[in-house]
Design a protein around this motif. Structure first.
Motif, PDB file in Angstrom:
ATOM      1  N   THR A 217       1.096  12.068  -5.466  1.00 47.24           N
ATOM      2  CA  THR A 217       0.712  11.174  -6.556  1.00 47.24           C
ATOM      3  C   THR A 217       0.484  11.962  -7.839  1.00 47.24           C
ATOM      4  O   THR A 217       0.079  11.398  -8.838  1.00 47.24           O
ATOM      5  CB  THR A 217      -0.561  10.380  -6.204  1.00 47.24           C
ATOM      6  OG1 THR A 217      -1.600  11.297  -5.872  1.00 47.24           O
ATOM      7  CG2 THR A 217      -0.312   9.434  -5.055  1.00 47.24           C
TER       8      THR A 217
ATOM      9  N   PRO B  55       0.812  -1.219   0.000  1.00 44.94           N
ATOM     10  CA  PRO B  55       0.000   0.000   0.000  1.00 44.94           C
ATOM     11  C   PRO B  55       0.846   1.271   0.000  1.00 44.94           C
ATOM     12  O   PRO B  55       1.908   1.322   0.619  1.00 44.94           O
ATOM     13  CB  PRO B  55      -0.826  -0.118   1.279  1.00 44.94           C
ATOM     14  CG  PRO B  55      -0.083  -1.078   2.141  1.00 44.94           C
ATOM     15  CD  PRO B  55       0.666  -1.990   1.234  1.00 44.94           C
ATOM     16  N   LEU B  56       0.359   2.276  -0.711  1.00 44.93           N
ATOM     17  CA  LEU B  56       1.007   3.585  -0.735  1.00 44.93           C
ATOM     18  C   LEU B  56       0.744   4.373   0.543  1.00 44.93           C
ATOM     19  O   LEU B  56       1.508   5.270   0.884  1.00 44.93           O
ATOM     20  CB  LEU B  56       0.505   4.402  -1.932  1.00 44.93           C
ATOM     21  CG  LEU B  56       0.836   3.853  -3.313  1.00 44.93           C
ATOM     22  CD1 LEU B  56       0.132   4.676  -4.387  1.00 44.93           C
ATOM     23  CD2 LEU B  56       2.330   3.832  -3.528  1.00 44.93           C
TER      24      LEU B  56
ATOM     25  N   HIS C 202      -4.982   2.189   1.662  1.00 42.86           N
ATOM     26  CA  HIS C 202      -4.961   2.127   0.195  1.00 42.86           C
ATOM     27  C   HIS C 202      -5.710   0.874  -0.237  1.00 42.86           C
ATOM     28  O   HIS C 202      -5.456  -0.220   0.265  1.00 42.86           O
ATOM     29  CB  HIS C 202      -3.509   2.112  -0.259  1.00 42.86           C
ATOM     30  CG  HIS C 202      -3.295   1.883  -1.722  1.00 42.86           C
ATOM     31  ND1 HIS C 202      -2.024   1.689  -2.220  1.00 42.86           N
ATOM     32  CD2 HIS C 202      -4.114   1.810  -2.794  1.00 42.86           C
ATOM     33  CE1 HIS C 202      -2.082   1.518  -3.526  1.00 42.86           C
ATOM     34  NE2 HIS C 202      -3.353   1.579  -3.903  1.00 42.86           N
TER      35      HIS C 202
ATOM     36  N   HIS D  34      -7.260   2.444  -7.905  1.00 42.20           N
ATOM     37  CA  HIS D  34      -6.617   2.591  -6.605  1.00 42.20           C
ATOM     38  C   HIS D  34      -7.282   3.764  -5.894  1.00 42.20           C
ATOM     39  O   HIS D  34      -7.368   4.858  -6.470  1.00 42.20           O
ATOM     40  CB  HIS D  34      -5.126   2.925  -6.760  1.00 42.20           C
ATOM     41  CG  HIS D  34      -4.323   1.841  -7.383  1.00 42.20           C
ATOM     42  ND1 HIS D  34      -3.530   1.001  -6.638  1.00 42.20           N
ATOM     43  CD2 HIS D  34      -4.165   1.479  -8.682  1.00 42.20           C
ATOM     44  CE1 HIS D  34      -2.916   0.161  -7.456  1.00 42.20           C
ATOM     45  NE2 HIS D  34      -3.279   0.429  -8.697  1.00 42.20           N
TER      46      HIS D  34
ATOM     47  N   VAL E 217      -6.601   5.940  -2.721  1.00 42.29           N
ATOM     48  CA  VAL E 217      -5.526   6.176  -1.771  1.00 42.29           C
ATOM     49  C   VAL E 217      -5.927   7.304  -0.828  1.00 42.29           C
ATOM     50  O   VAL E 217      -6.085   8.451  -1.259  1.00 42.29           O
ATOM     51  CB  VAL E 217      -4.211   6.556  -2.499  1.00 42.29           C
ATOM     52  CG1 VAL E 217      -3.082   6.734  -1.502  1.00 42.29           C
ATOM     53  CG2 VAL E 217      -3.857   5.516  -3.558  1.00 42.29           C
TER      54      VAL E 217
ATOM     55  N   ARG F 239      -5.601  10.279   1.794  1.00 38.80           N
ATOM     56  CA  ARG F 239      -4.551  11.283   1.960  1.00 38.80           C
ATOM     57  C   ARG F 239      -4.838  12.147   3.177  1.00 38.80           C
ATOM     58  O   ARG F 239      -5.986  12.391   3.533  1.00 38.80           O
ATOM     59  CB  ARG F 239      -4.487  12.181   0.714  1.00 38.80           C
ATOM     60  CG  ARG F 239      -4.154  11.457  -0.581  1.00 38.80           C
ATOM     61  CD  ARG F 239      -2.789  10.809  -0.587  1.00 38.80           C
ATOM     62  NE  ARG F 239      -1.715  11.738  -0.282  1.00 38.80           N
ATOM     63  CZ  ARG F 239      -1.072  12.464  -1.192  1.00 38.80           C
ATOM     64  NH1 ARG F 239      -1.368  12.348  -2.467  1.00 38.80           N
ATOM     65  NH2 ARG F 239      -0.109  13.288  -0.817  1.00 38.80           N
TER      66      ARG F 239
END
Length: 136
Positions: free
Chosen positions: A111, A31-32, A36, A99, A101, A103
């Protein structure tokens, strides 16, 4: 060769965030960010161009729903949606996926692309797009 996402869906061998009749979501191996998640149709469609409109609409609705949950359950300030379709896009798995993600301010990564495309067209891109979509 079988699609890796189809195998995960068939075998149930992922960390599932949710499993629905048309669309499911699971955690990626790397995962980022915390939370995620990948949102995928359960049936195999290679990319955006291959996916029927009703499945694409359900996928998009589940992405929106998950983004809301990330705000409430994880305290995310927003989300990035990452998607690639087709061989020129750096799509890594030929199964439609988005995806999502989460934040947070100051989370330490970006990104957003750091460079601009060097590709050039004959003609103005906006005019070409407008002409191709006129009446449709």
């Amino acid at each position: 060769m079988d699609c890796v996402f189809c195998t995960l869906i068939r075998e149930g061998s992922a960390r599932w965030v949710f499993r629905g009749p048309v669309v499911s979501a699971f955690a990626p191996l790397e995962p980022l960010a915390p939370g995620h998640t990948l949102v995928v149709p359960n049936a195999h469609f290679a990319d955006l161009f291959d996916t029927p409109p009703d499945v694409l609409a359900e996928t998009t609705e589940q992405v929106r729903r998950l983004a809301e949950v990330m705000r409430s359950a994880l305290g995310a300030g927003g989300v990035n949606l990452l998607h690639a379709s087709g061989p020129g896009s750096q799509q890594s798995v030929p199964h439609l996926h988005v995806h999502v993600v989460p934040r947070w301010p100051g989370d330490g990564f970006t990104t957003w692309p750091g460079e601009r495309s060097g590709h050039r067209l004959d003609g103005d891109a906006v005019d070409l797009l407008a002409a191709a979509t006129a009446g449709g």
